[in-house]
Design a protein around this motif. Sequence first.
Motif, PDB file in Angstrom:
ATOM      1  N   THR A 112       0.825  -1.211   0.000  1.00 36.43           N
ATOM      2  CA  THR A 112       0.000   0.000   0.000  1.00 36.43           C
ATOM      3  C   THR A 112       0.854   1.254   0.000  1.00 36.43           C
ATOM      4  OG1 THR A 112      -1.806  -1.147   1.152  1.00 36.43           O
ATOM      5  CG2 THR A 112      -1.771   1.255   1.263  1.00 36.43           C
ATOM      6  N   LEU A 113       1.865   1.310   0.878  1.00 35.00           N
ATOM      7  CA  LEU A 113       2.739   2.494   0.953  1.00 35.00           C
ATOM      8  C   LEU A 113       3.547   2.665  -0.329  1.00 35.00           C
ATOM      9  CD1 LEU A 113       3.981   2.225   4.645  1.00 35.00           C
ATOM     10  CD2 LEU A 113       2.161   3.667   3.718  1.00 35.00           C
ATOM     11  N   SER A 114       4.003   1.549  -0.914  1.00 35.02           N
ATOM     12  CA  SER A 114       4.737   1.641  -2.180  1.00 35.02           C
ATOM     13  C   SER A 114       3.828   2.140  -3.298  1.00 35.02           C
ATOM     14  CB  SER A 114       5.333   0.282  -2.547  1.00 35.02           C
ATOM     15  OG  SER A 114       6.242  -0.159  -1.557  1.00 35.02           O
ATOM     16  N   GLY A 115       2.588   1.649  -3.330  1.00 30.31           N
ATOM     17  CA  GLY A 115       1.626   2.126  -4.329  1.00 30.31           C
ATOM     18  C   GLY A 115       1.299   3.592  -4.143  1.00 30.31           C
ATOM     19  N   LEU A 116       1.236   4.033  -2.880  1.00 29.53           N
ATOM     20  CA  LEU A 116       1.012   5.447  -2.584  1.00 29.53           C
ATOM     21  C   LEU A 116       2.144   6.305  -3.127  1.00 29.53           C
ATOM     22  CD1 LEU A 116      -0.245   7.891  -1.115  1.00 29.53           C
ATOM     23  CD2 LEU A 116       0.896   7.104   0.978  1.00 29.53           C
ATOM     24  N   ALA A 117       3.380   5.907  -2.859  1.00 37.62           N
ATOM     25  CA  ALA A 117       4.533   6.676  -3.335  1.00 37.62           C
ATOM     26  C   ALA A 117       4.585   6.695  -4.860  1.00 37.62           C
ATOM     27  CB  ALA A 117       5.819   6.082  -2.761  1.00 37.62           C
ATOM     28  N   LEU A 118       4.353   5.530  -5.467  1.00 39.55           N
ATOM     29  CA  LEU A 118       4.401   5.443  -6.923  1.00 39.55           C
ATOM     30  C   LEU A 118       3.294   6.272  -7.572  1.00 39.55           C
ATOM     31  CD1 LEU A 118       6.054   4.016  -9.129  1.00 39.55           C
ATOM     32  CD2 LEU A 118       4.379   2.156  -9.064  1.00 39.55           C
ATOM     33  N   GLY A 119       2.087   6.205  -7.008  1.00 40.00           N
ATOM     34  CA  GLY A 119       0.975   6.976  -7.555  1.00 40.00           C
ATOM     35  C   GLY A 119       1.174   8.474  -7.400  1.00 40.00           C
ATOM     36  N   ALA A 120       1.691   8.901  -6.238  1.00 42.24           N
ATOM     37  CA  ALA A 120       1.932  10.330  -6.019  1.00 42.24           C
ATOM     38  C   ALA A 120       2.994  10.865  -6.978  1.00 42.24           C
ATOM     39  CB  ALA A 120       2.345  10.566  -4.569  1.00 42.24           C
ATOM     40  N   LEU A 121       4.057  10.097  -7.185  1.00 38.23           N
ATOM     41  CA  LEU A 121       5.107  10.524  -8.110  1.00 38.23           C
ATOM     42  C   LEU A 121       4.577  10.577  -9.548  1.00 38.23           C
ATOM     43  CD1 LEU A 121       8.219   8.581  -6.758  1.00 38.23           C
ATOM     44  CD2 LEU A 121       7.885  11.068  -6.763  1.00 38.23           C
ATOM     45  N   PHE A 122       3.816   9.588  -9.926  1.00 45.90           N
ATOM     46  CA  PHE A 122       3.284   9.543 -11.290  1.00 45.90           C
ATOM     47  C   PHE A 122       2.362  10.730 -11.556  1.00 45.90           C
ATOM     48  CE2 PHE A 122       0.368   8.254 -14.627  1.00 45.90           C
ATOM     49  CZ  PHE A 122       1.208   7.656 -15.554  1.00 45.90           C
ATOM     50  N   CYS A 123       1.476  11.025 -10.596  1.00 49.91           N
ATOM     51  CA  CYS A 123       0.540  12.139 -10.782  1.00 49.91           C
ATOM     52  C   CYS A 123       1.265  13.481 -10.758  1.00 49.91           C
ATOM     53  CB  CYS A 123      -0.542  12.103  -9.694  1.00 49.91           C
ATOM     54  SG  CYS A 123      -1.653  10.689  -9.816  1.00 49.91           S
ATOM     55  N   THR A 124       2.324  13.598  -9.955  1.00 46.20           N
ATOM     56  CA  THR A 124       3.064  14.855  -9.875  1.00 46.20           C
ATOM     57  C   THR A 124       3.780  15.155 -11.180  1.00 46.20           C
ATOM     58  OG1 THR A 124       3.372  14.544  -7.489  1.00 46.20           O
ATOM     59  CG2 THR A 124       4.837  16.106  -8.611  1.00 46.20           C
ATOM     60  N   TYR A 125       4.338  14.117 -11.807  1.00 45.41           N
ATOM     61  CA  TYR A 125       5.121  14.304 -13.039  1.00 45.41           C
ATOM     62  C   TYR A 125       4.387  13.752 -14.255  1.00 45.41           C
ATOM     63  CZ  TYR A 125       8.842  15.352  -9.742  1.00 45.41           C
ATOM     64  OH  TYR A 125       9.591  15.908  -8.741  1.00 45.41           O
ATOM     65  N   ILE A 126       3.065  13.817 -14.253  1.00 48.94           N
ATOM     66  CA  ILE A 126       2.302  13.201 -15.339  1.00 48.94           C
ATOM     67  C   ILE A 126       2.492  13.933 -16.663  1.00 48.94           C
ATOM     68  CG2 ILE A 126       0.171  14.504 -14.886  1.00 48.94           C
ATOM     69  CD1 ILE A 126      -1.339  11.854 -15.498  1.00 48.94           C
ATOM     70  N   THR A 127       2.660  15.246 -16.617  1.00 43.74           N
ATOM     71  CA  THR A 127       2.868  15.996 -17.869  1.00 43.74           C
ATOM     72  C   THR A 127       4.215  15.674 -18.505  1.00 43.74           C
ATOM     73  OG1 THR A 127       1.407  17.780 -17.108  1.00 43.74           O
ATOM     74  CG2 THR A 127       2.925  18.288 -18.909  1.00 43.74           C
ATOM     75  N   PRO A 128       5.343  15.677 -17.750  1.00 43.10           N
ATOM     76  CA  PRO A 128       6.608  15.240 -18.364  1.00 43.10           C
ATOM     77  C   PRO A 128       6.555  13.800 -18.868  1.00 43.10           C
ATOM     78  CG  PRO A 128       7.045  16.414 -16.324  1.00 43.10           C
ATOM     79  CD  PRO A 128       5.571  16.206 -16.397  1.00 43.10           C
ATOM     80  N   ILE A 129       5.847  12.928 -18.152  1.00 42.13           N
ATOM     81  CA  ILE A 129       5.714  11.539 -18.606  1.00 42.13           C
ATOM     82  C   ILE A 129       4.951  11.497 -19.921  1.00 42.13           C
ATOM     83  CG2 ILE A 129       4.649   9.311 -18.077  1.00 42.13           C
ATOM     84  CD1 ILE A 129       5.245   9.880 -15.115  1.00 42.13           C
TER      85      ILE A 129
END
Length: 426
Positions: free
Chosen positions: A343-360
């Motif tokens: 759960t915590l790993s998914g939280l970190a991964l999801g937060a990072l993905f959403c934060t940098y979604i435009t560069p991605i």
Amino acid sequence: MPDTRAAGPFSRWERSVARRYLFAKRKNGGVALISIISFCAVMLAVFALITVMSVMNGFRAELLGRIVGFNGHLYAQSPLINGPDRDTVIRRIMAAPGVVQAAPMVEAQAMVIGPTQVTGAIVRGVTTADLRHMSLIAGNIKQGSLAGFGEGEYGGDMVLIGDRMALNLGVRPGDAITLISPSGPATAFGSSTREKNYIVGGVFSVGMSQFDEAFVYMPLEQAQLFFGRDTSVDYVEIKVDDPDKAKDYKHAVEVASGPGALVSDWQDRNHSYFTALQVERKVMRLILFCIVAIATLNIISSLVMLVKNKGKDIAILRTMGAGQGAILRIFLMAGASIGVAGTLSGLALGALFCTYITPIQNFVEWATGTAVFSADVYMLSHIPAKIDWVEVAGIVTASALMSLLATLPPAWRASRLDPVEALRYE
């Protein structure tokens, strides 16, 4: 003397045994591979849930912000608005609670002819002062400017168009376009059309394709003349300080607009649209929570295998004095730690993905050479993402609780294991 006091629940030795069982190699009776698979399943499920809900929140916020920013929050129609006391009525509306702008407006459909294409458009006639207060338009002029709009001999023939319309028509600021109105003067053979050339004074971009490719702004007096409105307007567009409270201001605006007034709000005009978004959001959340629940069920299989492989160890611990509660807690911690870590790993991964979604998005489009998010389809030029931390906290809590519940059946079975029966078959 050695300390002979009984260890309390979740003591150090219980945590150490749970850790040793969880990371034991397969040859020693461990189930590390199944645990890794369970961890990855929970992590990806939580990541997907956070990402999808954040993108849907972003879509709603972006669309709501642009729709509410581009259009009015309240719309007033009244006999007095088209009477000689219009200015007095507008001043009364401006004095109503929460009102920050009241702009008389003409709105009609027309055909636009450019050098390369013909397209339909919605033409809005507004005063120069009101247009300058429309921040989403005046603050997003990409080419040209508002200088001279509605002013002087040639300012009345100046219009603003969206960037996508300018691209489709093949025009830039300073070029001429032709507007054709179906509401021309009456003749013996019926109504005729009205046609006139206008100069593109500026090109705006609000980032929403349905607005950027369909709207034309012209001075109010010119719109009244072109569409045969004489001195009348179609409605008064009203903006308030808090669009979410538009319904609360509705009655005061009706009173200020005079007898026979009809006032509608932006929620009435877009009710079906935002209702569909809300229903879709709830259904998607339910579906993704089911995926999280399925992922946590993998913990049961890994824990069942662990209990089976550690039957002898459980029997020895019981004969050494470990109670049923201690065995239950050991396997509860072993299983729950997989779910919590995932759960915590998914939280970190999801937060990072959403934060940098435009560069991605930009990287994927650059790597593939294709547009993965077409503005023509989705009405926005980029993938929006808005993390609602209250919602994220609910997702994390629910995932952790489901992981804990998934560990209970095998942990309970381990605590009820009869040491005599376990050692008999070893």
